[in-house]
Design an enzyme around this catalytic site. Structure first.
Site, short mmCIF file in Angstrom:
data_model
loop_
_atom_site.label_atom_id
_atom_site.label_comp_id
_atom_site.label_asym_id
_atom_site.label_seq_id
_atom_site.Cartn_x
_atom_site.Cartn_y
_atom_site.Cartn_z
CD GLU A 69 38.34 36.32 35.75
OE1 GLU A 69 39.45 36.17 35.21
OE2 GLU A 69 37.48 37.12 35.36
CB CYS A 270 37.02 39.96 32.39
SG CYS A 270 38.35 40.26 31.24
CG ASN A 405 41.04 42.89 35.39
OD1 ASN A 405 42.15 42.45 35.70
ND2 ASN A 405 40.36 42.44 34.34
CD GLU A 406 43.18 42.24 30.63
OE1 GLU A 406 42.09 42.04 30.09
OE2 GLU A 406 44.04 41.34 30.76
O1 AHR Z 1 42.53 35.24 32.95
C1 AHR Z 1 41.53 35.39 32.00
C2 AHR Z 1 41.26 36.82 31.64
O2 AHR Z 1 42.36 37.38 30.98
C3 AHR Z 1 41.04 37.76 32.78
O3 AHR Z 1 39.75 37.75 33.22
C4 AHR Z 1 41.36 39.10 32.21
O4 AHR Z 1 41.83 40.00 33.16
C5 AHR Z 1 42.34 38.78 31.12
O5 AHR Z 1 41.93 39.34 29.92
#
Ligand code: AHR
Length: 682
Positions: A69, A270, A405-406
């Site tokens: 990321e 994120c 994602n998440e």
């Molecule tokens: O790894 C950091 C963040 O942690 C990522 O962007 C997210 O998916 C999680 O909240």
């Protein structure tokens, strides 16, 4: 001969975890007593019995991997080897952010690249001693090494048709030496039309925080008497990973390759979601000619006001083509994750504008379908042609797609179903990965898993950034998972030790111990990736991280070595294992897993001791008569606060030795907080 039939925990169906744990303890005590009696061996703290006759579940080639990321300046300023910040003059609100202008400099916006229209106009001041030009500060400076070459490039024109020269210099701004500049090259700009000019600078010395200075000169190298427009000013090391011009930093890409990751998840995190939907990672903006990939704000610029980086943007120079290519070159399966029509829920509390409507989801469905075409489609398809034009006519063979994602709750469940159904209809061959949200347990996690089961996701991405106590409580997490549902992708995790957010060996030992549980359950866990991956020492927002670096050096953390040891020794099949003294929930202890590597004819046993004292461990290889010499790889994580740094990168590193077997067993004095990998030829 001792025989003991282990009841697989997942067959115990309705029992609660405490009952299961008590049964496990009783069973372990019985095993220990039985082994002690039958072998007459000396008392051991742990007897680990590996059934080498019965290779079990396949350890998926994707099991251990990496999660990339662009956080902590992981892309621009990190893996992506570009050394110029704000090369296209598109940063906002100040288009000269990262630049120091002198003389007569204007920013104009009718440049040659429609999605990056700004450029700088350099005009003479009219006085021979007042120079015009620009200095770029790089990302926390520009790192250059002695005798290495750097490729400068610029799009430029002389709008008045009068030849001008651009004097390009590497400078050391704070030196006490007579000259700031230590490498210079002149670039003659001769055309009224925009053209790309290139030149190579060789650095006579190593400087970690150099800068790039450009002077407008006339043909003879004097202060200019005309005008020049400059756009997309770039400087790359010639020596990038695999020599790609729009390439990656060699040392950082090599660190990834060395891990032998089986899966490569990108681009987040994120960042996939964005602070707003407009700010999401839009993969379509990240492909095609690099000069015309539009800039996006990096969402980590503003996430934490206590670590605020107003100059953190995504140039998309490291885009989806580069991700796929890197994935191929380091031998990983690519795993892209795309937005599901929802911006980050943490930052939006499900505000209406942060989610796409049902009709609005078409764009997100198209993003998925077009991505599959970009990765796998024929060269005469619309997106397959983009890939081919970028230099890769062969497909990338993408097999997995993460959708969202998440995310959590009904808004996600509704949207992911619509998007995933559309992808499945068009591409049943692609495995779909859904998410159980940011929590590793609790209501949202439970309903997330239920929804993913109902929707028949192939894998569920679960995240756990948790303290030591959580890891101690969860040793058996995957023993208890339903075998009939989707597989698990432990997509983001790290031990954060009692909330202390920094890298240290004291936390990494718990990751090693926990991963033995992942490995024992390779039938259900198919992928696991630590997060985050990269961090610039001068520009981080989140700790701990796997690999740290400054402008010239990198340090592999203790957690990196844990990941690497599992990935490099993943084997091909799980071997059933019994542990005579499995730690109780919430306690320290000795944890182990074992795999068979059919390609190398090796039994591999991994053992982690999370206790504060050494343990006598006997490893019994049931099915082998005589163990010869075994290789032992030891990672000593006993110095709680220790960590590798860019100044001292080798404090923690695996050490190799050998051990002699005694009959079918290996007796180890396993030091406190040590993790070992034993490799035994069969
Ligand atoms: O790894 C950091 C963040 O942690 C990522 O962007 C997210 O998916 C999680 O909240």
């Amino acid at each position: 001969m001792l025989t003991w039939k282990l009841i697989p925990i997942f067959e115990l169906g309705t029992l609660n975890t405490n009952t299961i744990h008590n049964i496990m303890k009783l069973k372990n005590l019985l095993i220990a007593a039985a082994i002690f009696v039958t072998s007459g061996a000396q008392a051991q703290d742990n007897v680990i019995t590996v059934n080498t006759r019965k290779p079990g579940a396949v350890v998926q080639p994707t099991m251990y991997g990496i999660f990339f990321e662009d956080i902590n300046f992981a892309a621009d300023g990190g893996l992506y080897a570009e050394l110029v910040k704000n090369r296209s003059f598109e940063f906002t609100p100040d288009h000269l952010m990262g630049w120091q202008a002198f003389g007569k400099v204007e920013i104009k916006n009718d440049g040659p690249f429609d999605r990056n229209p700004h450029y700088a106009r350099l005009s003479s001041t009219g006085h021979g001693d007042w120079w015009t030009g620009l200095t770029n500060e790089g990302f926390f400076g520009i790192g250059v090494e002695k005798d290495k070459e750097y490729r400068f490039s610029v799009y430029a024109r002389v709008p008045e048709g009068k030849n001008q020269m651009l004097r390009v210099q590497l400078i050391e701004p704070y030196t006490q030496a007579e000259h700031q500049e230590f490498a210079t090259v002149d670039v003659k700009v001769t055309s009224r039309d925009w053209k790309k000019y290139t030149a190579v600078l060789k650095s006579p010395k190593t400087v970690d925080k150099a800068q790039l200075r450009l002077f407008l000169c006339d043909d003879n190298g004097r202060s200019g008497s005309g005008t020049m427009d400059v756009e997309h000013v770039s400087l790359f090391p010639v020596d990038t990973w695999n020599g790609h011009e729009n390439g990656m930093r060699r040392d950082l890409a090599q660190a990834l390759a060395d891990m032998k990751p089986g899966i490569f998840r990108f681009p987040g995190g994120c960042i996939v979601e964005g602070v707003t939907l407009e700010n999401r990672y839009n993969w379509k903006n990240s492909v095609g000619p690099v000069e015309n990939r539009p800039l996006n704000k990096n969402r980590w610029e503003c996430t934490f006001t206590y670590r605020y980086y107003p100059d953190y943007f995504q140039s998309y120079g490291l885009g989806f083509y580069e991700f796929f290519l890197l994935s191929e070159e380091i031998g990983s399966e690519p795993l892209p994750v795309l937005n599901v029509g929802m911006a980050c829920q943490f930052q939006n509390n499900d505000r209406a504008h942060a989610t796409a409507t049902e009709e609005g989801l078409k764009e997100y469905i198209d993003d998925c379908l077009d991505l599959i075409e970009f990765a796998n489609g024929p060269v005469d398809s619309e997106w397959g042609k983009v890939r081919a034009d970028m230099g890769h006519p062969a497909p990338f063979n993408m097999k997995f797609l993460g959708i969202g994602n998440e995310q959590w709750g009904e808004p996600y469940f509704k949207r992911v179903k619509i998007v995933a159904d559309a992808v499945r209809r068009a591409h049943p061959e692609i495995k779909i990965i859904g998410t159980s949200g940011p929590d590793a347990e609790g209501h949202n996690f439970e309903i997330g898993w239920e929804a993913m089961k109902r929707q028949k996701a192939d894998l569920v991405d679960e995240h756990f950034y948790r303290p030591i106590t959580w890891f101690q409580n969860e040793w058996q997490r995957y023993d208890l998972y339903d075998r009939k549902g989707p597989k698990v992708f432990a997509g983001e995790y790290a031990c954060h030790d009692r909330g202390k957010k920094y890298n240290h060996a004291g936390a990494s030992i718990y990751e090693a111990a926990f991963i033995t549980g992942i490995e024992r359950n390779a039938d259900i866990v198919h992928m696991a990736t630590y997060a985050p991956l990269f961090s610039h020492v001068d520009g981080w927002q989140w700790r701990p991280d796997l690999i740290w670096y400054d402008n010239l050096r990198c340090a592999k953390s203790a957690s990196y070595w844990v990941q690497a040891l599992f990935a490099q020794n993943k084997g091909t099949n799980v071997l059933p294992i019994q542990n005579s003294n499995f730690p109780a929930k919430g306690e320290d202890g000795v944890l182990a897993s074992s795999v068979w590597d059919k390609d190398n004819g090796e039994v591999i046993v991994k053992v982690a001791n999370t206790c504060n004292e050494d343990k006598q461990v006997s490893i019994v290889l049931d099915g082998m008569k005589q163990i010869g010499e075994a290789k032992v790889i030891t990672l000593d994580l006993s110095n709680y606060d220790q960590e590798n740094t860019v100044d001292q990168p080798n404090l923690i590193a695996p050490q190799e030795s050998t051990i002699q077997g005694k009959g079918a067993s290996l007796d180890l004095n396993l030091k406190a907080k040590n993790f070992v990998v034993l490799k035994i030829k069969k």
